[in-house]
Design an enzyme around this catalytic site. Structure first.
Site, PDB file in Angstrom:
ATOM      1  N   GLY A 187      40.516 -28.139 -12.341  1.00 34.32           N
ATOM      2  CA  GLY A 187      39.701 -27.028 -12.809  1.00 34.32           C
ATOM      3  C   GLY A 187      40.591 -25.854 -13.162  1.00 34.32           C
ATOM      4  O   GLY A 187      41.205 -25.259 -12.281  1.00 34.32           O
ATOM      5  N   ARG A 210      23.822 -20.969  -4.071  1.00 32.97           N
ATOM      6  CA  ARG A 210      24.785 -22.075  -4.105  1.00 32.97           C
ATOM      7  C   ARG A 210      24.060 -23.415  -4.154  1.00 32.97           C
ATOM      8  O   ARG A 210      24.530 -24.369  -4.758  1.00 32.97           O
ATOM      9  CB  ARG A 210      25.712 -21.994  -2.882  1.00 32.97           C
ATOM     10  CG  ARG A 210      26.705 -20.838  -2.939  1.00 32.97           C
ATOM     11  CD  ARG A 210      27.594 -20.805  -1.715  1.00 32.97           C
ATOM     12  NE  ARG A 210      28.632 -19.783  -1.830  1.00 32.97           N
ATOM     13  CZ  ARG A 210      28.484 -18.513  -1.470  1.00 32.97           C
ATOM     14  NH1 ARG A 210      27.330 -18.121  -0.956  1.00 32.97           N
ATOM     15  NH2 ARG A 210      29.458 -17.647  -1.599  1.00 32.97           N
ATOM     16  N   ASP A 243      35.335 -16.206   3.738  1.00 38.26           N
ATOM     17  CA  ASP A 243      34.291 -15.395   4.359  1.00 38.26           C
ATOM     18  C   ASP A 243      34.875 -14.465   5.422  1.00 38.26           C
ATOM     19  O   ASP A 243      34.459 -13.304   5.547  1.00 38.26           O
ATOM     20  CB  ASP A 243      33.223 -16.301   4.977  1.00 38.26           C
ATOM     21  CG  ASP A 243      32.511 -17.143   3.932  1.00 38.26           C
ATOM     22  OD1 ASP A 243      32.356 -16.662   2.795  1.00 38.26           O
ATOM     23  OD2 ASP A 243      32.119 -18.281   4.249  1.00 38.26           O
ATOM     24  N   ARG A 271      36.589 -11.553   3.699  1.00 38.67           N
ATOM     25  CA  ARG A 271      35.626 -10.538   3.269  1.00 38.67           C
ATOM     26  C   ARG A 271      35.175  -9.679   4.452  1.00 38.67           C
ATOM     27  O   ARG A 271      35.120  -8.446   4.358  1.00 38.67           O
ATOM     28  CB  ARG A 271      34.420 -11.223   2.620  1.00 38.67           C
ATOM     29  CG  ARG A 271      34.728 -11.741   1.219  1.00 38.67           C
ATOM     30  CD  ARG A 271      33.584 -12.541   0.632  1.00 38.67           C
ATOM     31  NE  ARG A 271      33.864 -12.848  -0.778  1.00 38.67           N
ATOM     32  CZ  ARG A 271      33.318 -13.862  -1.442  1.00 38.67           C
ATOM     33  NH1 ARG A 271      32.454 -14.669  -0.832  1.00 38.67           N
ATOM     34  NH2 ARG A 271      33.625 -14.065  -2.706  1.00 38.67           N
ATOM     35  N   HIS A 315      28.946 -22.250   4.080  1.00 39.27           N
ATOM     36  CA  HIS A 315      29.385 -21.218   3.143  1.00 39.27           C
ATOM     37  C   HIS A 315      28.189 -20.789   2.311  1.00 39.27           C
ATOM     38  O   HIS A 315      27.862 -21.371   1.288  1.00 39.27           O
ATOM     39  CB  HIS A 315      30.486 -21.783   2.249  1.00 39.27           C
ATOM     40  CG  HIS A 315      31.077 -20.763   1.317  1.00 39.27           C
ATOM     41  ND1 HIS A 315      31.503 -19.534   1.726  1.00 39.27           N
ATOM     42  CD2 HIS A 315      31.306 -20.815  -0.021  1.00 39.27           C
ATOM     43  CE1 HIS A 315      31.988 -18.867   0.698  1.00 39.27           C
ATOM     44  NE2 HIS A 315      31.860 -19.623  -0.373  1.00 39.27           N
TER      45      HIS A 315
END
Length: 310
Positions: free
Chosen positions: A7, A87, A147, A150, A174
C-alpha cells in the site's frame, strides 16, 4: 533484512520513508496495485538518501514476486475512512482486499512477520492470521501504540509537559470501544489521577477514543497517517533490533483477560521473533468488562466474515 510495505498511500509511503531513514532494513519494497505510484514514491525516497544520510535501497513495484523472502511485511492496503464512516463500515470491502494481499504475500515469503494496519484493525489482523496460517507470534496489529501515542499527546498538551515523560496504555479494539487504562498512566512516574481532576481525564479518554475520527473530519477525504506510520515503525524497530519492548498491540489472546481466540489490543513483548510474550496486567473490574465488550464486538464481526475466509 528485507521489509515490504503493501500500500503506497499516505500511511504506507510515510512508513516506508521512516524505515529507510532509520536504516531498519537493507531493502524496502513499496508495493501498490496502481502503476507508477509505488515506483515514483520509492525513487523519490531513495533520492533523499544523500541528504537524509541513509543507504537503504528503496524500490517500488506492482509485482508481488519482488516481495519474495521478506522478513517483515507491513500491510496498509485498503480503503480509508471518510467523515461519518466507522471502521466497521469498511469491514467487507477491506476484508476482501486483505485476504487477497495476504494470499499474495504468503506465495512469495515463507515465514514473514506480518504487521497489520488496515482497518478495522483487529478484524483485519484476524483475516491475515486465517489466510496466512502463520504462527500466532508472527502476526500482529498496530493499534495500541497509535492510540497510546494519541492519549499521551493529549495529556502532554493538557499539562504542558514533555511527551517523553508520559507513559500510558490503551488496550482493546482499535475503535470507539478501545480501553485507555488510566491506572497505568503516569507522568514521570506520578499517577495521572494525582495531576488532573477526573472530569478532565474523562475528556482526554473520550478524545482518544475519537482521535481517528477527529482527523478524518478535518481532512474530509482521507485519514491520519503521520502518527500511524510512526507507530508502525516503532514496532518494526523493536522487532528488527530485538529490543524486547513492551508495547500495546493487537495480538491473539488465548484465555488472557478471559478472552479466547480473539485478536485484541494487549501489552506484548516485541522482539526478533515477533510477539514473545503477552502480559496479563491487573485491571479493575470496569476495565475488564470494557475489554471483554470490545472483544465481543471484534468476535461478532469476525464471525460475519467466516464465509469470505473459507
Amino acid at each position: 533484512m528485507k521489509i515490504t510495505v503493501i500500500g503506497a498511500g499516505h500511511v504506507g509511503a510515510t512508513a516506508a520513508h521512516r524505515i529507510a531513514e532509520k536504516q531498519l532494513a537493507n531493502t524496502v519494497v513499496l508495493l501498490d496495485i496502481v502503476e507508477g505510484i509505488p515506483q515514483g514514491k520509492a525513487l523519490d525516497m531513495y533520492e533523499s538518501g544523500p541528504v537524509g544520510l541513509f543507504d537503504t535501497m528503496v524500490f517500488g513495484t506492482n509485482d508481488y514476486s519482488d516481495t519474495a523472502d521478506s522478513d517483515i511485511v507491513l500491510i496498509t492496503a485498503g480503503l480509508a475512512r471518510k467523515p461519518g464512516m466507522s471502521r466497521e463500515d469498511l469491514l467487507m470491502k477491506n476484508a476482501a482486499i486483505v485476504r487477497e494481499v495476504t494470499d499474495q504475500v504468503m506465495q512469495y515469503s515463507k515465514n514473514p512477520i506480518i504487521i497489520m494496519v488496515s482497518n478495522p484493525l483487529d478484524i483485519m489482523t484476524h483475516v491475515g492470521y486465517v489466510r496466512s496460517k502463520l504462527p500466532k507470534e508472527r502476526i500482529l496489529g498496530m493499534a495500541g501504540v497509535l492510540d497510546s501515542a494519541r492519549f499521551r499527546s493529549f495529556i502532554a498538551k493538557e499539562l504542558n509537559v514533555s511527551m517523553q515523560d508520559i507513559n500510558a496504555f490503551v488496550l482493546g479494539g482499535h475503535g470507539d470501544s478501545m480501553v485507555p487504562v488510566v491506572k497505568y498512566t503516569s507522568v514521570a512516574g506520578i499517577p495521572l489521577t494525582e495531576l488532573l481532576p477526573q472530569q478532565t481525564i474523562d475528556q482526554l479518554v473520550e478524545r482518544t477514543r475519537k482521535g481517528g475520527a477527529e482527523i478524518v473530519n478535518y481532512l474530509k477525504d482521507g485519514s491520519a497517517y503521520y502518527a500511524p506510520a510512526a507507530s508502525c515503525v516503532e514496532m518494526i524497530d523493536a522487532i528488527v533490533n530485538d529490543r524486547k519492548r513492551i508495547l500495546p498491540c493487537s495480538a491473539l489472546l488465548e484465555g488472557q483477560y478471559g478472552i479466547d481466540n480473539i485478536f485484541i489490543g494487549a501489552p506484548v513483548k516485541l522482539g526478533k521473533n515477533g510477539i514473545e510474550q503477552i502480559l496479563e496486567i491487573n485491571l479493575d473490574k470496569p476495565e475488564i468488562e470494557a475489554l471483554r465488550k470490545s472483544a465481543a464486538i471484534v468476535e461478532e464481526n469476525c464471525n460475519n466474515l467466516a464465509p469470505l475466509l473459507a
